[in-house]
Design a protein around this motif. Structure first.
Motif, PDB file in Angstrom:
ATOM      1  N   LEU A 218       0.807  -1.212   0.000  1.00  0.00           N
ATOM      2  CA  LEU A 218       0.000   0.000   0.000  1.00  0.00           C
ATOM      3  C   LEU A 218       0.848   1.273   0.000  1.00  0.00           C
ATOM      4  O   LEU A 218       0.425   2.301  -0.515  1.00  0.00           O
ATOM      5  CB  LEU A 218      -0.935  -0.004   1.212  1.00  0.00           C
ATOM      6  CG  LEU A 218      -1.899  -1.209   1.283  1.00  0.00           C
ATOM      7  CD1 LEU A 218      -2.667  -1.193   2.592  1.00  0.00           C
ATOM      8  CD2 LEU A 218      -2.861  -1.208   0.096  1.00  0.00           C
TER       9      LEU A 218
ATOM     10  N   LEU B  71      -6.886   5.367   3.074  1.00  0.00           N
ATOM     11  CA  LEU B  71      -6.929   4.931   1.675  1.00  0.00           C
ATOM     12  C   LEU B  71      -6.549   6.068   0.730  1.00  0.00           C
ATOM     13  O   LEU B  71      -5.893   5.849  -0.287  1.00  0.00           O
ATOM     14  CB  LEU B  71      -8.322   4.395   1.343  1.00  0.00           C
ATOM     15  CG  LEU B  71      -8.711   3.099   2.078  1.00  0.00           C
ATOM     16  CD1 LEU B  71     -10.190   2.796   1.899  1.00  0.00           C
ATOM     17  CD2 LEU B  71      -7.868   1.929   1.594  1.00  0.00           C
TER      18      LEU B  71
ATOM     19  N   ILE C  81      -2.762   6.520   0.083  1.00  0.00           N
ATOM     20  CA  ILE C  81      -2.002   5.558  -0.722  1.00  0.00           C
ATOM     21  C   ILE C  81      -1.674   6.201  -2.071  1.00  0.00           C
ATOM     22  O   ILE C  81      -2.554   6.769  -2.727  1.00  0.00           O
ATOM     23  CB  ILE C  81      -2.821   4.261  -0.934  1.00  0.00           C
ATOM     24  CG1 ILE C  81      -3.080   3.594   0.419  1.00  0.00           C
ATOM     25  CG2 ILE C  81      -2.097   3.308  -1.872  1.00  0.00           C
ATOM     26  CD1 ILE C  81      -4.083   2.460   0.357  1.00  0.00           C
TER      27      ILE C  81
ATOM     28  N   ARG D 111      -2.562   2.356  -6.758  1.00  0.00           N
ATOM     29  CA  ARG D 111      -3.931   1.912  -7.018  1.00  0.00           C
ATOM     30  C   ARG D 111      -4.331   2.005  -8.493  1.00  0.00           C
ATOM     31  O   ARG D 111      -5.410   1.581  -8.870  1.00  0.00           O
ATOM     32  CB  ARG D 111      -4.916   2.704  -6.149  1.00  0.00           C
ATOM     33  CG  ARG D 111      -4.835   4.200  -6.330  1.00  0.00           C
ATOM     34  CD  ARG D 111      -5.777   4.913  -5.345  1.00  0.00           C
ATOM     35  NE  ARG D 111      -5.523   6.323  -5.260  1.00  0.00           N
ATOM     36  CZ  ARG D 111      -5.934   7.216  -6.151  1.00  0.00           C
ATOM     37  NH1 ARG D 111      -6.622   6.830  -7.201  1.00  0.00           N
ATOM     38  NH2 ARG D 111      -5.664   8.500  -5.979  1.00  0.00           N
TER      39      ARG D 111
ATOM     40  N   TYR E 271      -7.011  -5.429  -6.665  1.00  0.00           N
ATOM     41  CA  TYR E 271      -6.409  -4.460  -5.754  1.00  0.00           C
ATOM     42  C   TYR E 271      -7.366  -4.132  -4.619  1.00  0.00           C
ATOM     43  O   TYR E 271      -6.972  -4.075  -3.438  1.00  0.00           O
ATOM     44  CB  TYR E 271      -6.041  -3.182  -6.510  1.00  0.00           C
ATOM     45  CG  TYR E 271      -5.648  -2.042  -5.598  1.00  0.00           C
ATOM     46  CD1 TYR E 271      -4.372  -1.995  -5.031  1.00  0.00           C
ATOM     47  CD2 TYR E 271      -6.555  -1.035  -5.272  1.00  0.00           C
ATOM     48  CE1 TYR E 271      -4.014  -0.961  -4.174  1.00  0.00           C
ATOM     49  CE2 TYR E 271      -6.197  -0.005  -4.413  1.00  0.00           C
ATOM     50  CZ  TYR E 271      -4.932   0.026  -3.873  1.00  0.00           C
ATOM     51  OH  TYR E 271      -4.587   1.031  -3.018  1.00  0.00           O
TER      52      TYR E 271
ATOM     53  N   THR F  62      -6.495  -5.022  -0.708  1.00  0.00           N
ATOM     54  CA  THR F  62      -6.360  -3.916   0.239  1.00  0.00           C
ATOM     55  C   THR F  62      -7.146  -4.208   1.516  1.00  0.00           C
ATOM     56  O   THR F  62      -6.635  -4.077   2.631  1.00  0.00           O
ATOM     57  CB  THR F  62      -6.851  -2.597  -0.392  1.00  0.00           C
ATOM     58  OG1 THR F  62      -6.027  -2.295  -1.518  1.00  0.00           O
ATOM     59  CG2 THR F  62      -6.801  -1.450   0.612  1.00  0.00           C
TER      60      THR F  62
END
Length: 530
Positions: A385, A419, A422, A427, A438, A442
């Protein structure tokens, strides 16, 4: 006062200085008297070096060191054999000539005692000559003990370190294989001069060319007879460390039963055969008793650099490797590559056998215990991540505080900010399948970390599999996440599938949380709580 042999790998020192010892000598006697050439694979810090030292003192006939142990009643002769012990531990083999230097120095030392081969010979030929001379002088065949035989390969696994030898450029990994191949070939040439050969390591040898031309050792790594050679069984824990458990329970304000349960969850869970005998990590257990504190001793003592290199560019995610049944050939043989790191992860002790299906001969692999699960997933999560500002483990602690205090709004803020932190490059996925992969991975990493600290299930219910249920002493949370969907759709699935039904009579407060994860923004874009 109990003395714990932390970091002590000498059987002689352990016995002479009065350290506590888990008696493995009945197994040592069986090993030494029923076969000739053996190989044992176990994770690092699992007692392999102490086992080698125990064998060394047994073959030296040092009866006084074994007084009061099981072997005292089993052995009657206590013969003395010439011993040749090589320990590759403690040496870094990333420089080009280190392996050849180490072996040459060792063989030269033996030659001073037994004489040098008359002529020009390789390291293997010189060693074979030494073994023959030792056999002749002592009138008994030789014992060869090699600890961490594979370290010269593992140190340079998946690297491009090079060395020039006689004008030819080699990858150090290839060069080390050739040196070891020539050296280990002695075990075939000197067969009549050998009484016993024992090699330890992390990786299984069957796919490593260094053993071509070698009389194949008996691999006892998954032999039910020897599964407890290293590590501590439940019976050994309770018989040898009963006082330690009581003292630790008192120091931490637990009952004895609670202390046992905590130690089991944290350090037990290894299995090395289809018999499924539970084995505790000895390094962590001894450290916990010595400090009277439950911490991550084994994992924090260092992750092998070769494993980090493999994980850095593997195409496989942990959720695609763990919790699955495998044919043993898929994880036992040394075939680890960037594309297939599973054998190395298993052999290094980060996964273990959790179930066995005898009819099909399949083994279930998963994390052995909480110590390994927390450490390894945190490592994988940080690498995968790559959050810009906060560590994964500190974020999980904040999340747990919010869950235990019944604050779903704080849970939402934590998820959204983490999130969003990241990097976009992590991503960004080219197609829908990769975006979904993904997304799932995660949340797998996040909730597997949460599961170390609190009750967590990815529960298969009659109507389907719920994404996640987290239970704390006062609250129950049912999560359903949708990729590029809506929170209403997620809540509707919780309702239609009846995920909350098993908790109808539970007195704890229950939250149903529906959330939508956006593949464009990489964070939560819709969140509803009921």
């Amino acid at each position: 006062m109990i003395k714990y042999p932390i970091g002590i790998q000498s059987f002689e020192q352990l016995r002479e200085d009065g350290y506590v010892y888990v008696d493995k000598t009945a197994l040592v006697h069986k090993l030494a008297t029923t076969g000739k050439i053996y190989f044992l694979s176990r994770p690092r810090r699992f007692g392999k070096s102490l086992l080698v030292s125990t064998l060394k003192n047994y073959f030296l006939g040092r009866k006084e060191l074994f007084k009061g142990l099981a072997i005292e009643q089993l052995e009657t002769e206590w013969n003395t054999y010439p011993i040749f012990h090589i320990d590759f531990n403690g040496t870094n083999f990333t420089s080009g000539d280190m392996l050849e230097t180490i072996i040459d120095e060792q063989v030269s030392a033996w030659e001073k005692e037994y004489g040098r081969y008359d002529g020009k010979g390789s390291l293997g030929i010189r060693f074979a000559y030494v073994l023959a001379q030792a056999h002749k002088r002592h009138g008994r065949r030789c014992v060869v003990l090699i600890d961490e035989y594979d370290k010269p390969i593992l140190d340079v696994l998946d690297t491009d370190h090079k060395v020039v030898v006689d004008g030819q450029e080699w990858l150090i990994g290839d060069r080390n294989r050739e040196i070891l191949k020539g050296f280990y070939s002695v075990f075939k040439a000197a067969d009549s001069d050998l009484q016993f050969v024992f090699l330890t390591g992390v990786t299984k040898f069957s796919q490593v060319s260094v053993f071509s031309g070698f009389n194949q050792p008996a691999d006892i790594s998954m032999d039910p007879r020897y599964e407890a050679l290293c590590g501590i069984t439940q019976e050994e824990l309770e018989s040898t460390f009963g006082e330690s458990i009581r003292e630790m329970a008192e120091a931490n304000d637990y009952t004895e039963a609670e202390m046992k349960a905590i130690l089991k969850l944290q350090y037990d869970g290894y299995h090395f055969s289809k018999r499924m005998t539970n084995i505790y990590n000895p390094f962590s257990l001894l450290n916990a008793f010595a400090s009277q504190d439950v911490r991550d001793y084994w994992f924090s003592s260092g992750t092998p650099t070769y494993l980090i290199r493999l994980l850095a560019h593997t195409d496989e995610n942990l959720d695609e490797m763990t919790g699955k049944y495998y044919d043993p050939q898929e994880f036992i043989d040394y075939k680890a590559t960037v594309e297939k790191p599973l054998p190395m992860i298993y052999q290094s002790g980060y996964l273990t056998i959790k179930d066995y299906k005898p009819r099909r001969g399949l083994f279930l692999l998963d994390f052995p215990n909480n110590e390994v699960k927390k450490g390894f997933i945190a490592l994988a999560a940080s690498d995968y991540l790559k959050p810009k500002h906060e560590s994964v483990t500190s974020w999980v602690q904040d999340l747990l505080d919010a869950l235990e205090e019944g604050k779903p709004d704080t849970v939402q803020k934590l998820f959204t900010s983490f999130l969003a932190d990241i990097p976009y490059t992590m991503r960004r996925k080219e197609n829908e399948r990769e975006r979904e992969r993904y997304f799932h991975y995660t949340f797998y990493l996040i909730f597997r970390l949460v599961s170390v600290y609190t009750v967590y299930t990815e529960k298969q219910q009659s109507e389907g599999r719920v994404d996640c249920i987290v239970e704390t002493p006062g609250y129950i949370y049912i999560f359903e996440f949708k990729l590029d969907g809506t929170a209403d759709e997620a809540l509707q699935q919780i309702e239609e599938k009846g995920y909350a039904r098993p908790y109808t009579t539970d007195t704890r407060k229950l939250y149903k949380i529906g959330a939508s994860f956006s593949s464009q923004t990489g964070t939560i874009n819709d969140w509803k709580v009921e």
